[in-house]
Design an enzyme around this catalytic site. Sequence first.
Site, PDB file in Angstrom:
ATOM      1  N   CYS A 146       0.902  -1.193   0.141  1.00 32.10           N
ATOM      2  CA  CYS A 146       0.127   0.044  -0.081  1.00 32.10           C
ATOM      3  C   CYS A 146       0.849   1.225  -0.108  1.00 32.10           C
ATOM      4  CB  CYS A 146      -0.839  -0.169   1.217  1.00 32.10           C
ATOM      5  SG  CYS A 146      -2.153   1.142   0.892  1.00 32.10           S
TER       6      CYS A 146
ATOM      7  N   HIS B  17      -3.871  -5.038  -0.223  1.00 29.49           N
ATOM      8  CA  HIS B  17      -3.188  -5.428   1.093  1.00 29.49           C
ATOM      9  C   HIS B  17      -3.391  -6.809   1.272  1.00 29.49           C
ATOM     10  CE1 HIS B  17      -3.414  -1.605   3.500  1.00 29.49           C
ATOM     11  NE2 HIS B  17      -4.343  -1.250   2.426  1.00 29.49           N
TER      12      HIS B  17
ATOM     13  N   GLU C 258      -2.432  -8.646   3.627  1.00 31.13           N
ATOM     14  CA  GLU C 258      -2.915  -9.165   4.922  1.00 31.13           C
ATOM     15  C   GLU C 258      -4.361  -9.233   5.101  1.00 31.13           C
ATOM     16  OE1 GLU C 258      -2.736  -4.683   5.017  1.00 31.13           O
ATOM     17  OE2 GLU C 258      -1.724  -6.472   4.195  1.00 31.13           O
TER      18      GLU C 258
END
Length: 204
Positions: A83, A184, A186
Amino acid sequence: MTLALVDYGAGNLRSVENALRAAGAENIRVTTDADVVRGADRIVLPGVGAFAASMAALKALPGMTKALTETVRDKGRPFLGICVGMQLMAEAGEEFGRHQGLGWIPGTVAKLEPTDPDARIPHMGWNDVTIATAHPLIEVGEAYFLHSFAFEAREASDLAATTDHGGQVTAAVARDTMLGVQFHPEKSQAYGLRLLKRFLEWRP
């Protein structure tokens, strides 16, 4: 293998650490120390927030930007920017004025301007990732995005993947041993964990 996860106040630090562990990372050093970065086998730069504030926070860590450039650019250690961590790889960002980035990949981070009036800003949620230039870490799939600015790479060969949000938007940039993803990992469930696992196993 030692992995340095750079802590410069980025909001998604712990979720990235947890995802890296879920992907198989064991020796993660969450660090503000430039020397730890210099000694790491792999480096991850996470990030949530504005370009200028993030760059200022990174520069505030003594010797960190120099250590990152020496270790990633000069020594060729595998690097993943996530990001805003990816956006900082650019030469400059245009959020709240024009601000200098790390300058690793030619290009500018500019405000998203969709041609479709129904495409809202920020670009938030799940979207397709499409290959632009083949890269061993990037696959076609769906990932989670949350951003209002995007990397505009100057050279087509640095553009690894795109997505569509009222027009083509950069999803990933890559050069040498460096990969930056706008989405992202994650938060991207199985797709994101597969990418992180490939990063941990990458031998560029």
